[in-house]
Every structure is written in C-alpha cells, then in structure tokens.
Enzyme design. Structure first.
Site, mmCIF file in Angstrom:
data_model
loop_
_atom_site.group_PDB
_atom_site.id
_atom_site.type_symbol
_atom_site.label_atom_id
_atom_site.label_comp_id
_atom_site.label_asym_id
_atom_site.label_seq_id
_atom_site.Cartn_x
_atom_site.Cartn_y
_atom_site.Cartn_z
ATOM 1 N N SER A 117 10.378 -11.716 -3.039
ATOM 2 C CA SER A 117 9.234 -10.809 -3.103
ATOM 3 C C SER A 117 8.248 -11.100 -1.990
ATOM 4 O O SER A 117 8.097 -12.254 -1.555
ATOM 5 C CB SER A 117 8.536 -11.015 -4.450
ATOM 6 O OG SER A 117 7.269 -10.387 -4.455
ATOM 7 N N TYR A 141 4.121 -16.490 -10.309
ATOM 8 C CA TYR A 141 5.251 -15.599 -10.009
ATOM 9 C C TYR A 141 5.721 -15.794 -8.562
ATOM 10 O O TYR A 141 6.901 -16.019 -8.293
ATOM 11 C CB TYR A 141 4.865 -14.133 -10.242
ATOM 12 C CG TYR A 141 5.882 -13.182 -9.672
ATOM 13 C CD1 TYR A 141 7.125 -13.039 -10.266
ATOM 14 C CD2 TYR A 141 5.626 -12.469 -8.496
ATOM 15 C CE1 TYR A 141 8.093 -12.197 -9.708
ATOM 16 C CE2 TYR A 141 6.574 -11.630 -7.945
ATOM 17 C CZ TYR A 141 7.798 -11.504 -8.554
ATOM 18 O OH TYR A 141 8.755 -10.694 -8.005
ATOM 19 N N LYS A 145 9.324 -17.419 -6.859
ATOM 20 C CA LYS A 145 10.188 -16.737 -5.885
ATOM 21 C C LYS A 145 10.377 -17.602 -4.638
ATOM 22 O O LYS A 145 11.471 -17.659 -4.068
ATOM 23 C CB LYS A 145 9.621 -15.364 -5.533
ATOM 24 C CG LYS A 145 9.784 -14.347 -6.658
ATOM 25 C CD LYS A 145 11.261 -14.065 -6.921
ATOM 26 C CE LYS A 145 11.504 -13.228 -8.143
ATOM 27 N NZ LYS A 145 12.946 -13.055 -8.431
HETATM 28 C C1 WQD Z 1 -0.975 -2.008 -5.313
HETATM 29 C C2 WQD Z 1 -2.411 -1.772 -4.895
HETATM 30 C C3 WQD Z 1 -4.046 -2.716 -6.376
HETATM 31 C C4 WQD Z 1 -3.373 0.047 -9.750
HETATM 32 C C5 WQD Z 1 2.564 -6.534 -7.053
HETATM 33 C C6 WQD Z 1 3.054 -7.927 -6.902
HETATM 34 C C7 WQD Z 1 4.241 -7.942 -6.005
HETATM 35 C C8 WQD Z 1 5.317 -7.025 -6.516
HETATM 36 C C9 WQD Z 1 4.768 -5.650 -6.645
HETATM 37 C C10 WQD Z 1 6.840 -7.838 -8.227
HETATM 38 C C11 WQD Z 1 -3.305 -3.006 -5.081
HETATM 39 C C12 WQD Z 1 -4.165 -1.219 -6.319
HETATM 40 C C13 WQD Z 1 -3.290 -0.655 -8.556
HETATM 41 C C14 WQD Z 1 -4.503 0.895 -10.001
HETATM 42 C C15 WQD Z 1 -5.391 0.274 -7.844
HETATM 43 N N1 WQD Z 1 5.725 -7.448 -7.806
HETATM 44 N N2 WQD Z 1 -4.287 -0.546 -7.617
HETATM 45 N N3 WQD Z 1 -5.462 0.963 -9.020
HETATM 46 O O1 WQD Z 1 -0.367 -6.018 -6.440
HETATM 47 O O2 WQD Z 1 0.470 -4.984 -4.277
HETATM 48 O O3 WQD Z 1 2.067 -6.103 -5.803
HETATM 49 O O4 WQD Z 1 3.617 -5.694 -7.475
HETATM 50 O O5 WQD Z 1 7.903 -8.026 -7.830
HETATM 51 O O6 WQD Z 1 4.727 -9.222 -5.948
HETATM 52 O O7 WQD Z 1 2.037 -8.741 -6.369
HETATM 53 O O8 WQD Z 1 1.152 -3.957 -6.465
HETATM 54 O O9 WQD Z 1 1.216 -1.762 -7.535
HETATM 55 O O10 WQD Z 1 -0.057 -3.634 -8.669
HETATM 56 O O11 WQD Z 1 -0.965 -2.628 -6.601
HETATM 57 O O12 WQD Z 1 -6.314 0.350 -7.018
HETATM 58 O O13 WQD Z 1 -4.648 1.522 -11.052
HETATM 59 O O14 WQD Z 1 -2.957 -0.777 -5.748
HETATM 60 O O15 WQD Z 1 -5.323 -3.310 -6.456
HETATM 61 O O16 WQD Z 1 -4.215 -3.028 -4.019
HETATM 62 P P1 WQD Z 1 0.696 -5.304 -5.705
HETATM 63 P P2 WQD Z 1 0.374 -2.967 -7.409
#
Ligand code: WQD
Length: 326
Positions: A117, A141, A145
């Site tokens: 990841s 997490y 990985k």
């Molecule tokens: C993306 C962006 C949020 C929801 C995570 C893990 C990564 C992988 C994928 C597992 C961020 C913003 C989100 C909302 C928002 N996981 N957001 N409003 O955090 O980049 O990655 O998931 O394998 O390892 O870290 O993904 O989709 O949660 O968020 O503003 O309602 O969207 O703050 O900037 P992230 P995400």
C-alpha cells in the site's frame, strides 16, 4: 500455472481473480470470508474457506491444487481500526503472511505477489512518490504492510522465491456493479452515502498546501489494478529469485474537491460540500510516480477518474436502490 489468490472473495481480490482467469491462468481462491463474499467467486473457480493463520489448511491447499504461484491479498485494511487494534493487525497481516510464506517455501512454490500500500510512505514530502522515497508509515496498518514487504523480500533472498510487492494508491471503481466495494470507508463511497442521505458531502480540511486547499490523491481503477497483478505474475514467472517493488497508481493527482464536483456531476446532484476539520494523519499530497511499473511490467493505467466514479455509482445504486431517487 495455478495461482492461489488469498482474499480472492474481497473487493480487489474478486477483480484480480477475473483478470487472471481472463488471461488464461488457473486460479484457486483462499479466503476466510470475514469480509469476503463467497458469491464474488466465479463459477468454476474453487473456493477454500480458511485463514492464512491455518498452516495445515494452507499446506494442503498448495499441494492439493498443485499451486505454482500465490497472489496474497488477504489482510485487514482499515487505517483507523489498526490504531485501535494493532495486535490484531500485526497478527493477521504480518503473522498471517509469515505462516503463508512458510507454507509457500515448504511446498516449493516459485512466485509470490504481495498486496502492499501507499500507506508505507506515510506523509511523503515530495510531489511524486517514487519507490525510493523513504518509507515512514503513520499507522499500524502501514507498518504491517512495510514489515510485510521486508518479510517477502528477505524470504525471496533466502530461498529464491520470486516476489513482487505492489504498492496500491487509492483504489476506486468496479468492473461490474456486483463487484463494487461494499465498504463505506473511502472517499468515493462516503460521498455517495451523504448524497443518498440528502446531506452535504464532507471535505476533511480545506487549508492544506495544495492548489484548492484539499488533499490530493492518486486514484486508480480496480480494473487497472487487477491488470497490474496479471503483469506482475507474468514477470515473476520468467524471473526466479527476482524481487520487484512497484507503485501502482496513475501518476496524476486529483483533489478531494475535484472528486466531489465530479461525483455530483456524474450522479445528477448539486450538493456543495461542507468543510469538516482535518482528519488526523492525512497527508496533503500523495501521488505516485508510475514509471517503474511501466518499465518493469509494461503496465499502465487505462481508466480515468470519471470511469471510476461512473462504475462505482452503478454498484452503489445496486446496493442502495434509494440512491437513484435521492
Ligand atoms: C481520501 C481523501 C480524506 C472522505 C486510505 C489509506 C490507504 C488505502 C486507501 C488501504 C483524504 C478525504 C475522505 C470524506 C474527505 N487503504 N475525505 N471526505 O486516506 O487517502 O487512503 O485508503 O489499503 O492506505 O490510508 O483514502 O479514501 O479515506 O481519503 O474529505 O468523506 O479524501 O481526508 O484526503 P486515504 P480515503
């Protein structure tokens, strides 16, 4: 070859299973069905229900099905939950991998593809993350990985197992509505959920040092990601002892605000997002350099963010028919 796909009943795994079979490979799914769904496994593909912590069942499966390669996706994957349950995450993601590698090497299986990841990078301070960017995971997490990559690489060096660790960036989209992600833990489904409730989608922080103040990510279609596994599996077949570590992204940043605008437009909504506080630990900008995967595998993403949103929405409406009327 026959590939064992652990986690093959999961959202990403189900797409990998289909891409591998379409490429002419024989596959067997191994999944404990804790979050996987048996109906995602296509007819004709054997499903072994078992845990990666179950050494005996693994050994029997590897020999019984004459497995010649493993794609290991079975893992826990929620960053927030990993902070609450670090012991469970290390047990399933690291100990589970160790047990699997022991079975794989004992059975003389030559190839191993590991699901890693972008979380291994933590909060990278660069515009484009290359595989040489230092890994400083920010959550248990991400730690599991990174530890997993070390374990895979060390086993490869010691035994000649050919290995590839694929560092997925932000996965979205669906190959068909039945295969869509059923979890609501990432941006796209979280925005869908708010729109379905008639509420404003949330932006977690709009004061980041990015062009529009919201976080920038590299979104990758699950169909492209699945093809990257096929390419990695093929590359390993002709490279005993080889170790690959590859970013799997598009190399293009999209902001949260851009994503929400596109989701509104695609789903026929016009809901201005509400700005919520920053989510602890969110990096401002995480975008892959996708060059190494292109050079090493000849793989490149084909689908864009619009494709991801359109296909994810078709899956969402199937599960939440009320969304079509919202
Ligand atoms: C993306 C962006 C949020 C929801 C995570 C893990 C990564 C992988 C994928 C597992 C961020 C913003 C989100 C909302 C928002 N996981 N957001 N409003 O955090 O980049 O990655 O998931 O394998 O390892 O870290 O993904 O989709 O949660 O968020 O503003 O309602 O969207 O703050 O900037 P992230 P995400």
């Amino acid at each position: 070859m026959t590939w064992l796909i652990t986690g093959g009943a999961g959202y990403i795994g189900a797409h990998v299973v289909r891409a591998m079979t379409a490429a002419g490979e024989a596959v067997v799914v191994y999944d404990d069905l804790s979050t996987g769904i048996a109906e995602r496994v296509p007819d004709g593909v054997p499903l072994v229900v078992g845990s990666v912590l179950d050494a005996e069942r693994l050994a029997r499966t590897l020999t019984g099905h004459r497995v010649t390669g493993v794609v290991h996706l079975a893992a826990r994957k929620q960053v927030g939950e990993s902070v609450e349950l670090p012991l469970q995450y290390y047990r399933e993601n690291v100990e589970g991998l160790r047990v699997l590698l022991e079975a794989v090497t004992a059975a003389g299986v030559p190839s191993f593809v590991f699901s890693s990841s972008a979380a291994v990078y933590g909060t990278p301070d660069v515009d484009l993350v290359t595989e040489e960017t230092p890994c400083v995971p920010m959550s248990p997490y991400g730690e599991t990985k990174l530890a997993g990559e070390w374990l895979v690489r060390a086993t490869g060096r010691a035994t000649g197992l050919a290995t590839a660790s694929l560092r997925y960036f932000n996965v979205a989209g669906a190959g068909s509505p039945e295969l869509a992600d059923t979890g609501v833990t990432n941006l796209v489904p979280m925005v869908f959920e708010k729109l379905t409730e008639g509420a404003a989608p949330r932006v977690f922080g709009d004061d980041y040092p990015t062009p529009d103040g919201t976080c920038v990510r590299d979104y990758i279609h699950v169909l492209d990601l699945a093809e990257a596994h096929v390419a990695a599996a093929r590359a390993l077949r002709s490279a005993p002892g080889h170790t690959l570590t590859l970013n799997i992204g598009r190399g293009e940043g999209v902001s949260v605000r851009e994503m929400i605008d596109l989701i509104n437009a695609t789903t026929g909504h016009d809901r201005a997002p509400a700005v919520a506080p920053r989510r602890p630990g969110d990096p401002a900008n995480v975008v892959a350099s996708a060059e190494r995967a292109a050079t090493e595998l000849g793989w490149k993403a084909k689908y864009d963010v619009q494709d991801m949103i359109t296909s994810a929405w078709a899956g969402w409406v199937r599960l939440h028919p009320e969304a079509a009327r919202a």
